[in-house]
Design a protein around this motif. Structure first.
Motif, PDB file in Angstrom:
ATOM      1  N   LEU A  87      -8.447   7.371  -4.982  1.00 53.33           N
ATOM      2  CA  LEU A  87      -8.395   7.539  -3.534  1.00 53.33           C
ATOM      3  C   LEU A  87      -8.200   6.200  -2.832  1.00 53.33           C
ATOM      4  CD1 LEU A  87      -8.728   9.625  -1.228  1.00 53.33           C
ATOM      5  CD2 LEU A  87     -11.157   9.079  -1.265  1.00 53.33           C
ATOM      6  N   ILE A  88      -8.931   5.189  -3.253  1.00 53.26           N
ATOM      7  CA  ILE A  88      -8.792   3.859  -2.642  1.00 53.26           C
ATOM      8  C   ILE A  88      -7.373   3.343  -2.828  1.00 53.26           C
ATOM      9  CG2 ILE A  88      -9.428   1.425  -2.864  1.00 53.26           C
ATOM     10  CD1 ILE A  88     -12.282   2.336  -3.402  1.00 53.26           C
ATOM     11  N   ARG A  89      -6.866   3.464  -4.030  1.00 52.73           N
ATOM     12  CA  ARG A  89      -5.511   2.967  -4.305  1.00 52.73           C
ATOM     13  C   ARG A  89      -4.467   3.691  -3.453  1.00 52.73           C
ATOM     14  NH1 ARG A  89      -5.157  -0.826  -7.937  1.00 52.73           N
ATOM     15  NH2 ARG A  89      -6.762  -1.077  -9.509  1.00 52.73           N
ATOM     16  N   GLY A  90      -4.694   4.966  -3.203  1.00 47.55           N
ATOM     17  CA  GLY A  90      -3.752   5.725  -2.398  1.00 47.55           C
ATOM     18  C   GLY A  90      -3.880   5.478  -0.908  1.00 47.55           C
ATOM     19  N   CYS A  91      -5.071   5.130  -0.466  1.00 48.42           N
ATOM     20  CA  CYS A  91      -5.324   4.980   0.974  1.00 48.42           C
ATOM     21  C   CYS A  91      -5.237   3.551   1.483  1.00 48.42           C
ATOM     22  CB  CYS A  91      -6.708   5.530   1.321  1.00 48.42           C
ATOM     23  SG  CYS A  91      -6.802   7.313   1.288  1.00 48.42           S
ATOM     24  N   THR A  92      -5.055   2.603   0.622  1.00 50.39           N
ATOM     25  CA  THR A  92      -5.054   1.211   1.080  1.00 50.39           C
ATOM     26  C   THR A  92      -3.645   0.633   1.095  1.00 50.39           C
ATOM     27  OG1 THR A  92      -5.625   0.513  -1.166  1.00 50.39           O
ATOM     28  CG2 THR A  92      -7.439   0.715   0.411  1.00 50.39           C
ATOM     29  N   THR A  93      -2.723   1.383   1.639  1.00 48.92           N
ATOM     30  CA  THR A  93      -1.332   0.937   1.681  1.00 48.92           C
ATOM     31  C   THR A  93      -1.116  -0.223   2.650  1.00 48.92           C
ATOM     32  OG1 THR A  93      -0.866   2.634   3.335  1.00 48.92           O
ATOM     33  CG2 THR A  93      -0.420   3.193   1.032  1.00 48.92           C
ATOM     34  N   HIS A  94      -1.989  -0.381   3.630  1.00 47.41           N
ATOM     35  CA  HIS A  94      -1.834  -1.452   4.609  1.00 47.41           C
ATOM     36  C   HIS A  94      -2.632  -2.695   4.236  1.00 47.41           C
ATOM     37  CE1 HIS A  94      -0.947   2.275   6.889  1.00 47.41           C
ATOM     38  NE2 HIS A  94       0.064   1.544   7.299  1.00 47.41           N
ATOM     39  N   SER A  95      -3.410  -2.637   3.155  1.00 50.26           N
ATOM     40  CA  SER A  95      -4.234  -3.766   2.732  1.00 50.26           C
ATOM     41  C   SER A  95      -3.518  -4.575   1.657  1.00 50.26           C
ATOM     42  CB  SER A  95      -5.576  -3.272   2.177  1.00 50.26           C
ATOM     43  OG  SER A  95      -6.327  -2.632   3.177  1.00 50.26           O
ATOM     44  N   THR A  96      -3.802  -5.866   1.663  1.00 48.53           N
ATOM     45  CA  THR A  96      -3.296  -6.762   0.623  1.00 48.53           C
ATOM     46  C   THR A  96      -4.467  -7.584   0.111  1.00 48.53           C
ATOM     47  OG1 THR A  96      -2.816  -8.565   2.160  1.00 48.53           O
ATOM     48  CG2 THR A  96      -1.062  -6.948   1.794  1.00 48.53           C
ATOM     49  N   GLU A  97      -4.219  -8.455  -0.847  1.00 52.20           N
ATOM     50  CA  GLU A  97      -5.287  -9.313  -1.352  1.00 52.20           C
ATOM     51  C   GLU A  97      -5.792 -10.250  -0.264  1.00 52.20           C
ATOM     52  OE1 GLU A  97      -4.836 -11.328  -5.050  1.00 52.20           O
ATOM     53  OE2 GLU A  97      -3.847  -9.612  -5.971  1.00 52.20           O
ATOM     54  N   ASP A  98      -4.920 -10.640   0.659  1.00 58.32           N
ATOM     55  CA  ASP A  98      -5.296 -11.577   1.708  1.00 58.32           C
ATOM     56  C   ASP A  98      -5.813 -10.900   2.974  1.00 58.32           C
ATOM     57  OD1 ASP A  98      -4.456 -13.679   0.085  1.00 58.32           O
ATOM     58  OD2 ASP A  98      -2.397 -13.517   0.819  1.00 58.32           O
ATOM     59  N   HIS A  99      -5.457  -9.653   3.154  1.00 54.20           N
ATOM     60  CA  HIS A  99      -5.829  -8.958   4.396  1.00 54.20           C
ATOM     61  C   HIS A  99      -6.278  -7.539   4.090  1.00 54.20           C
ATOM     62  CE1 HIS A  99      -5.708  -7.429   8.466  1.00 54.20           C
ATOM     63  NE2 HIS A  99      -4.858  -6.496   8.092  1.00 54.20           N
ATOM     64  N   SER A 100      -7.472  -7.207   4.558  1.00 54.70           N
ATOM     65  CA  SER A 100      -8.001  -5.855   4.378  1.00 54.70           C
ATOM     66  C   SER A 100      -7.839  -5.089   5.679  1.00 54.70           C
ATOM     67  CB  SER A 100      -9.483  -5.930   4.002  1.00 54.70           C
ATOM     68  OG  SER A 100     -10.010  -4.652   3.902  1.00 54.70           O
ATOM     69  N   SER A 101      -7.127  -3.996   5.624  1.00 54.38           N
ATOM     70  CA  SER A 101      -6.884  -3.188   6.809  1.00 54.38           C
ATOM     71  C   SER A 101      -8.089  -2.289   7.083  1.00 54.38           C
ATOM     72  CB  SER A 101      -5.639  -2.330   6.618  1.00 54.38           C
ATOM     73  OG  SER A 101      -5.510  -1.409   7.672  1.00 54.38           O
ATOM     74  N   ARG A 102      -8.674  -2.456   8.231  1.00 48.97           N
ATOM     75  CA  ARG A 102      -9.827  -1.631   8.636  1.00 48.97           C
ATOM     76  C   ARG A 102      -9.413  -0.164   8.705  1.00 48.97           C
ATOM     77  NH1 ARG A 102     -14.913  -0.978   9.120  1.00 48.97           N
ATOM     78  NH2 ARG A 102     -15.812  -0.293  11.070  1.00 48.97           N
ATOM     79  N   ARG A 103      -8.193   0.082   9.127  1.00 45.98           N
ATOM     80  CA  ARG A 103      -7.686   1.448   9.247  1.00 45.98           C
ATOM     81  C   ARG A 103      -7.692   2.150   7.885  1.00 45.98           C
ATOM     82  NH1 ARG A 103      -1.588   2.351  11.087  1.00 45.98           N
ATOM     83  NH2 ARG A 103      -1.485   0.545   9.742  1.00 45.98           N
ATOM     84  N   ASP A 104      -7.310   1.422   6.839  1.00 50.92           N
ATOM     85  CA  ASP A 104      -7.313   2.004   5.494  1.00 50.92           C
ATOM     86  C   ASP A 104      -8.714   2.435   5.085  1.00 50.92           C
ATOM     87  OD1 ASP A 104      -4.603   1.658   5.189  1.00 50.92           O
ATOM     88  OD2 ASP A 104      -4.786  -0.183   4.015  1.00 50.92           O
ATOM     89  N   TRP A 105      -9.693   1.578   5.319  1.00 50.28           N
ATOM     90  CA  TRP A 105     -11.065   1.896   4.908  1.00 50.28           C
ATOM     91  C   TRP A 105     -11.648   3.038   5.737  1.00 50.28           C
ATOM     92  CZ3 TRP A 105     -12.756   0.561   0.417  1.00 50.28           C
ATOM     93  CH2 TRP A 105     -12.267  -0.589  -0.189  1.00 50.28           C
ATOM     94  N   LEU A 106     -11.273   3.109   7.018  1.00 45.17           N
ATOM     95  CA  LEU A 106     -11.813   4.162   7.875  1.00 45.17           C
ATOM     96  C   LEU A 106     -11.325   5.548   7.488  1.00 45.17           C
ATOM     97  CD1 LEU A 106     -11.720   2.466  11.384  1.00 45.17           C
ATOM     98  CD2 LEU A 106     -13.731   2.999  10.000  1.00 45.17           C
ATOM     99  N   LYS A 107     -10.118   5.642   6.931  1.00 47.52           N
ATOM    100  CA  LYS A 107      -9.596   6.960   6.592  1.00 47.52           C
ATOM    101  C   LYS A 107     -10.034   7.440   5.205  1.00 47.52           C
ATOM    102  CE  LYS A 107      -5.032   5.450   5.061  1.00 47.52           C
ATOM    103  NZ  LYS A 107      -3.612   5.497   5.289  1.00 47.52           N
ATOM    104  N   LEU A 108     -10.771   6.609   4.473  1.00 45.22           N
ATOM    105  CA  LEU A 108     -11.266   7.025   3.154  1.00 45.22           C
ATOM    106  C   LEU A 108     -12.302   8.133   3.294  1.00 45.22           C
ATOM    107  CD1 LEU A 108     -11.808   3.779   1.068  1.00 45.22           C
ATOM    108  CD2 LEU A 108     -10.326   5.676   0.512  1.00 45.22           C
TER     109      LEU A 108
END
Length: 138
Positions: A87-108
């Motif tokens: 689920l994390i791998r599928g939902c974190t399309t906007h996150s990178t190693e340098d930047h974590s997208s808050r939007r990705d974590w909120l939709k988990l």
């Protein structure tokens, strides 16, 4: 006596599988470098779960009690970690190693719960295993 050896072998396998899936999930969560409090707490819970699983793995051969009742929680723990990792791998399309997208974590969402609910579920597995291990050591 043969049943105890067979059960210990099966439990050892279940512990190894649960431990491996929790390590993979931890590595996935760690790689995203989120500073969010819930994500930090999830990492801490995964570390604590791994500690309990390692203690159980080290103790299995020295215990003379039946641990078959741990098969279900260990398999559920393994499955939950694997599913949440996917689920994390599928939902974190906007996150990178340098930047974590808050939007990705909120939709988990896992089984209708957010990260906090998943963390609480892991805490339940950890507690169940800890109690069984403490009982076995008595």
């Amino acid at each position: 006596m043969a049943e105890v050896v067979g059960t210990a072998s099966a439990i050892t396998t279940f512990v190894a599988l649960a431990l491996q899936s929790s390590i993979v999930l931890y590595q996935t969560v760690q790689s995203l470098q989120s500073r969010d409090k819930e994500v930090r707490e999830l990492r801490h819970e995964l570390e604590a779960l791994q500690g309990v699983l390692l203690a159980l793995e080290e103790s299995i051969d020295n215990l003379d009690v039946e641990l078959a009742s741990l098969e279900q929680p260990l398999m559920r723990c393994k499955s939950a970690c694997e599913e949440f990792n996917t689920l994390i791998r599928g939902c974190t399309t906007h996150s990178t190693e340098d930047h974590s997208s808050r939007r990705d974590w909120l939709k988990l969402r896992y089984m209708g719960e957010d990260i906090s609910g998943f963390k609480n579920m892991l805490a339940g597995y950890k507690s169940t295993i800890s109690i069984a291990l403490a009982y076995a050591n008595l």
